[in-house]
Design an enzyme around this catalytic site. Sequence first.
Site, PDB file in Angstrom:
ATOM      1  CE  LYS A  70      52.592  74.871  41.804  1.00  0.00           C
ATOM      2  NZ  LYS A  70      52.470  73.844  41.916  1.00  0.00           N
ATOM      3  CG  ASP A 120      50.298  71.316  43.806  1.00  0.00           C
ATOM      4  OD1 ASP A 120      49.923  72.115  44.840  1.00  0.00           O
ATOM      5  OD2 ASP A 120      51.577  71.021  42.998  1.00  0.00           O
ATOM      6  CG  ASP A 162      37.618  78.892  35.862  1.00  0.00           C
ATOM      7  OD1 ASP A 162      36.081  79.020  35.649  1.00  0.00           O
ATOM      8  OD2 ASP A 162      38.367  78.887  35.181  1.00  0.00           O
ATOM      9  CG  ASP A 184      33.238  74.368  37.406  1.00  0.00           C
ATOM     10  OD1 ASP A 184      33.296  75.231  37.649  1.00  0.00           O
ATOM     11  OD2 ASP A 184      33.770  73.924  36.192  1.00  0.00           O
ATOM     12  CE1 TYR A 209      40.531  83.232  34.823  1.00  0.00           C
ATOM     13  CE2 TYR A 209      38.416  84.122  34.259  1.00  0.00           C
ATOM     14  CZ  TYR A 209      38.906  82.824  34.293  1.00  0.00           C
ATOM     15  OH  TYR A 209      38.482  81.325  34.668  1.00  0.00           O
TER      16      TYR A 209
END
Length: 362
Positions: free
Chosen positions: A190, A222, A246, A250, A135
């Site tokens: 990851k 994942d 982020d 959600d 970001y």
Amino acid sequence: MKIAVLPGDGIGTEIVAEAVKVLHALELPFEMETALVGGAAYEAHGHPLPDATLQLAKDADAVLFGAVGDWKYDTLDRPLRPEQAILGLRKNLGLFANFRPAICYPELVGASSLKPEIISGLDILIIRELTGDIYFGQPRGRRTATDGHFPGSEEAFDTMRYSHPEIERIAHVAFQAARKRNKKVTSVDKANVLETFQFWKDVVTEVGQQYPDVTLDHMYVDNAAMQLVKAPKKFDVVVTGNMFGDILSDEASMLTGSIGMLPSASLNTKNQGLYEPSHGSAPDIAGQGIANPLATILSAAMMLRFSLNQPEAASRIETAVQSVLASGLRTVDIWSEGTTKVGTRQMGDAVVAAITKTITKG
Ligand code: IPM
Ligand code: MG
């Protein structure tokens, strides 16, 4: 207690108005000042985060934030887009620790798209690092490729990066939060592909040694996305970087029935915080008076607890929200057969009424 109130765009103004009403009902000595932010500020002052708004936020003990953004600003230069306001506030106030709890209220079990047995009793906390990662990493931009699959063509690039202290401090936040809960931290990375997240994993492991009473496990992002819908109750505290956080937050919100229920807190090292619903400005339903104000009202409760040292007042709000849900009132996003559909304002009024009742009862 100084609160900067930044409603923003879309449904932001409608839902923040309800949270402000709820705060007033507590009859505490708050000083609240409102300012424009996001697209609204761009329209009025030509910038999504005007200096005066930033200063107000910096001088306050806490910021109550609505939401920013509208598709009509998508063609503006990036620095002028509404989203830059929230990113600018996070960066300028150093709000590195983002708390996004996902709690499934018993009354809303039926509102989730998942089977009741998967989500009933769910209470997880996603802790998202908020001021680093891809970001904010530099450099970023567009250029002519000199290597890769298509040298000579135009390409875009961003930089994913985390420093040791950045990972360390968010890891401490996660372990300390877990100590007050079920003593389990899942660090999402990851590491199988990315250098940044191998480092993340190493540093979180290092910090974890200082918390022998907390169980630490590591999960690839994942797999975490999959486990969140398969067996979400296995999680307690999830800690991860800015971008994975982020996305996963959600996803987690949908486990609870509606993203309209999810509050969030973003804190800096001084416990100064920005409190906002986890959802966005929803321009498609703005102005219709149907948005769910509960995420913002619950964010105000988090504000009272984390930044204003008013845990009792926070509980009063949370209890009021639960009693309103128990009484069967629902905004359209959480409505189901047999419950009463209400608008934004009626929902806010109901929470105020429930609070006033507890106050007069003593
Ligand atoms: C969020 C939002 C923001 C983010 C946007 C509006 C910049 O999606 O708070 O999750 O990506 O962090
Ligand atoms: Mg988001």
